[in-house]
Design a protein around this motif. Structure first.
Motif, PDB file in Angstrom:
ATOM      1  N   LEU A  90      42.136  35.234  45.471  1.00 20.35           N
ATOM      2  CA  LEU A  90      42.046  35.808  44.119  1.00 20.35           C
ATOM      3  C   LEU A  90      40.615  35.727  43.597  1.00 20.35           C
ATOM      4  O   LEU A  90      40.130  36.628  42.909  1.00 20.35           O
ATOM      5  N   VAL A  91      39.936  34.640  43.944  1.00 25.63           N
ATOM      6  CA  VAL A  91      38.549  34.461  43.512  1.00 25.63           C
ATOM      7  C   VAL A  91      37.633  35.404  44.298  1.00 25.63           C
ATOM      8  O   VAL A  91      36.814  36.122  43.720  1.00 25.63           O
ATOM      9  N   ALA A  92      37.801  35.398  45.623  1.00 21.59           N
ATOM     10  CA  ALA A  92      36.881  36.143  46.483  1.00 21.59           C
ATOM     11  C   ALA A  92      37.084  37.652  46.384  1.00 21.59           C
ATOM     12  O   ALA A  92      36.128  38.414  46.361  1.00 21.59           O
ATOM     13  N   GLU A  93      38.348  38.082  46.309  1.00 23.50           N
ATOM     14  CA  GLU A  93      38.623  39.523  46.371  1.00 23.50           C
ATOM     15  C   GLU A  93      38.749  40.172  44.995  1.00 23.50           C
ATOM     16  O   GLU A  93      38.508  41.358  44.845  1.00 23.50           O
ATOM     17  N   GLU A  94      39.155  39.407  44.002  1.00 24.29           N
ATOM     18  CA  GLU A  94      39.400  40.012  42.688  1.00 24.29           C
ATOM     19  C   GLU A  94      38.505  39.444  41.596  1.00 24.29           C
ATOM     20  O   GLU A  94      38.607  39.853  40.433  1.00 24.29           O
ATOM     21  N   GLY A  95      37.671  38.496  41.942  1.00 28.94           N
ATOM     22  CA  GLY A  95      36.721  37.955  40.976  1.00 28.94           C
ATOM     23  C   GLY A  95      37.349  37.134  39.873  1.00 28.94           C
ATOM     24  O   GLY A  95      36.760  36.951  38.800  1.00 28.94           O
ATOM     25  N   LYS A  96      38.573  36.629  40.118  1.00 28.14           N
ATOM     26  CA  LYS A  96      39.208  35.786  39.096  1.00 28.14           C
ATOM     27  C   LYS A  96      38.468  34.458  38.998  1.00 28.14           C
ATOM     28  O   LYS A  96      37.875  33.983  39.966  1.00 28.14           O
ATOM     29  N   THR A  97      38.535  33.877  37.826  1.00 23.45           N
ATOM     30  CA  THR A  97      38.022  32.525  37.622  1.00 23.45           C
ATOM     31  C   THR A  97      39.228  31.595  37.614  1.00 23.45           C
ATOM     32  O   THR A  97      40.154  31.798  36.823  1.00 23.45           O
ATOM     33  N   VAL A  98      39.246  30.636  38.502  1.00 19.18           N
ATOM     34  CA  VAL A  98      40.428  29.785  38.662  1.00 19.18           C
ATOM     35  C   VAL A  98      40.047  28.321  38.449  1.00 19.18           C
ATOM     36  O   VAL A  98      39.044  27.852  38.989  1.00 19.18           O
ATOM     37  N   VAL A  99      40.845  27.653  37.623  1.00 21.91           N
ATOM     38  CA  VAL A  99      40.670  26.208  37.422  1.00 21.91           C
ATOM     39  C   VAL A  99      42.008  25.551  37.746  1.00 21.91           C
ATOM     40  O   VAL A  99      43.022  25.897  37.142  1.00 21.91           O
TER      41      VAL A  99
END
Lengths: 332, 293
Positions: free
Chosen positions: B218-227
């Motif tokens: 999700l971070v790498a492909e969609e640029g989401k910020t995840v915590v």
């Protein structure tokens, strides 16, 4: 399980279907009764009998809808499938308020005192059952049982202090009856209006009910103002419960049976359940009242409708406790 | 391990700020501009017993950060503040430079999704209905869903590989399957930021890596910020770009896995001796606890 998209068209069609069910049941209940009306009867007699039956049908409809709607709301917000106005002691609190108002103030103020009694009970039950922001399901039910016992004792005390004639009236009223002896059309109109307004409000809150049922943090993170939703729902559910008790006394288990039967048929989505439970609750109590009137035709005495719902609802409660919802309660 | 090639940290480690800042550049945001930041945040459930004290951290867009720390250190409270469920008694949280309290509830829910650590509420909803709930901030007052909402829900199920569970009751699914469905609900919100509270607790090793592999994608492909809050130091070190170590309501350390996963950093916070080694295959550190005494 219906998981087709909920579109405005489907919503209106479903609502129309439920309203139609209620209208058909009501029409049948107006036509049938302990006393037959024949073609050779006078118009005045037919009019009087049908008017009284219509009053009873509208009263049963308003009370049934109120209790079923309140039951659904309490179950959603308390996240407890066994919550309903009677079991939580809310009906008992309303009953004490109505009795005190009728005896020492005025009958006109009975719905207001019923509402106050109901709301105070919800506040106490909620406060006692809450630990660190979470409701303990069994504490919730036990608190309701204790509140019911307390109100039962208080009503007995009040009953002991009044004349023997009033004592009999109170005892009969406490069984939950759709009485047509002293028609109070204005009260039926008030309760009916309140239920309708509550149903419209809850239809708009139903999306929030779904999310709170899943989890309060989930609901909050999805934009639901949980505290405000809880406050508004408890106040409105208490209001309709208090008003219905003022009209027909405490009638138990309607708020338990109706939401659960509908969940089995329609699934857990409150957007579908809110309009359904109003019409189904109204229809169920109209049928129950019709049964008591038909029994009157056979035996000469109409059993209170509250006795009938309790006799059906008690075993249903045990069934839910032992089977269908046992695991769900333990999980919470 | 899928994370190896996608994780930018090993190739480009950033230096943490003096306050534990996690400033990092990422595609789609100004270089070094923090996207989600907590500035001197304090919070107490009861007066005189603060859970968080002056906590400061900042995260650039398109990063996976893990919040670590002992039990009771304030991790969950921090997450609930970041999603707006709790209002800090001091300091403030900013999202894209705007204070969180300036966002209307619905608008915030369309930008930040939260996966809480909740016991299962066995209400009877199917996986599809559960995921559709994520569209709630996008629907109107009566909650009618459009074809676009259904498409978003189906798409979220597809991305989390849970399409085949769509019509199954959530209670019938295994812990790992259920957690993926809950993450799908968060994706259906179409948020920029996803906050997760211990998303792999109670899951076996296969499902732990499955969940973190999904978060990495999700971070790498969609640029989401995840915590994500985690108790598993090695798992967090294997997948996260940044780690924030919280102790007694403050940031004890923050930075890349190599900067945080060190015995001299971890042992005082967890009050137990640990040994840190490096996985030769991934170049990531991992932790071996050492028996006390």
């Amino acid at each position: 399980m219906n998981i087709r998209p909920l579109t405005p068209r489907r919503y209106v069609l479903a609502l129309a279907g439920w309203v139609l069910l209620w209208l058909i049941v009501s029409a049948v209940a107006v036509v049938l009764g302990a006393e037959n009306i024949w073609a050779w009867d006078s118009w005045e007699k037919a009019r009087d009998v049908l008017t009284l039956r219509l009053y009873g049908v509208l009263t049963a409809g308003a009370v049934g809808a109120a209790l079923a709607l309140a039951g659904l709301a309490f179950q959603a917000l308390l996240r407890n499938p066994l919550a309903e106005p009677y079991i939580l002691g809310v009906s008992g609190g309303a009953g004490l308020g109505v009795i005190l108002s009728s005896l020492y103030l005025t009958v006109m103020a009975a719905p207001v005192f019923g509402f106050v009694g109901a709301l105070l009970t919800v506040a106490v039950v909620y406060a006692v059952a809450q630990r660190r922001g979470r409701l303990e399901p069994y504490t919730l039910l036990l608190t309701g049982v204790i509140m019911n016992a307390f109100y039962g004792a208080a009503i007995m005390l009040v009953t002991a202090l009044v004349s023997p004639e009033r004592r009999g009236e109170i005892a009969y009223w406490m069984m939950g009856t759709i009485s047509t002896f002293d028609p109070r059309w204005w009260l039926v109109a008030v309760v009916g209006g309140l239920v309708l307004a509550a149903a419209v409000l809850f239809a708009f809150l139903a999306k929030g009910f779904n999310l709170v049922a899943v989890g309060e943090d989930t609901a909050g993170a999805l934009g639901v103002p949980v505290d405000r939703l809880r406050l508004v729902t408890f106040v409105v559910a208490s209001l309709v419960t208090g008003a219905s008790v003022a009209l027909a006394g405490p009638i138990g288990f309607v708020g338990l049976i109706c939401p659960h039967l509908l969940r089995m048929a329609l699934g857990p989505d409150h957007r579908r359940l809110v309009p359904a439970v109003v019409c189904f609750g109204a229809s169920l109590l109209v049928v129950a009242d019709l049964v008591t009137r038909l029994l009157e035709g056979i035996g000469g005495v109409a059993p209170p409708v509250g006795v009938l719902t309790a006799m059906a609802g008690g075993p249903f409660f045990i069934y839910l406790l032992r089977t269908r919802w046992r695991r769900k309660i333990e999980i919470r | 391990m899928a994370a190896k090639n996608r994780n930018p940290v090993a190739a480009n480690p950033d230096t943490p700020g003096a306050t534990g800042g996690l400033s990092a550049s990422a595609p789609g945001s100004a270089k070094g501009a923090p996207y989600l930041e907590a500035d001197g945040v304090g919070f107490a459930y009861t007066p005189g017993a603060p859970v968080l004290q002056g906590l400061t951290m900042a995260l650039a867009r398109g990063r996976l950060a893990c919040v670590l720390g002992p039990n009771g250190s304030g991790k969950t409270t921090l997450l609930r503040i970041l999603v707006g469920l709790l209002v800090p008694s001091e300091g403030r949280v900013r999202l894209a430079g705007t204070p969180l309290e300036a966002y209307p509830r619905g608008a915030l829910a369309r930008r930040v999704a939260y996966v809480p650590q909740e016991t299962l509420a066995a209400v009877g909803f199917t996986a599809l209905e559960t995921v559709l709930m994520g569209r709630s901030p996008h629907t109107g007052a009566l909650g009618f869903e459009s074809s676009g909402d259904w498409h978003a829900a189906r798409e979220a199920l597809r991305r989390t590989d849970t399409e085949r569970f769509a019509r199954r009751n959530l209670e019938e699914l295994s812990g790992g399957e259920r957690q993926r469905v809950i993450i799908a609900r968060a994706l259906a919100q179409e948020p920029d930021v996803i906050l997760l509270d211990e998303p792999t607790s109670f899951l076996d090793i296969k499902h732990q890596h499955g969940i973190y592999g999904l978060l990495r994608r999700l971070v790498a492909e969609e640029g989401k910020t995840v915590v994500a809050v985690s108790h598993d130091l090695s798992l967090a070190a294997a997948y996260a770009d940044r780690l924030v170590l919280v102790s007694e309501g403050r940031v004890a350390a923050a930075g890349t896995p190599h900067e945080v996963i060190r015995p001299e950093v971890l042992s005082p916070v967890y009050e137990t001796p640990v040994e840190v080694r490096t996985d030769e295959a991934t170049g990531r550190p991992y932790v071996l606890p050492r028996p006390a005494g």
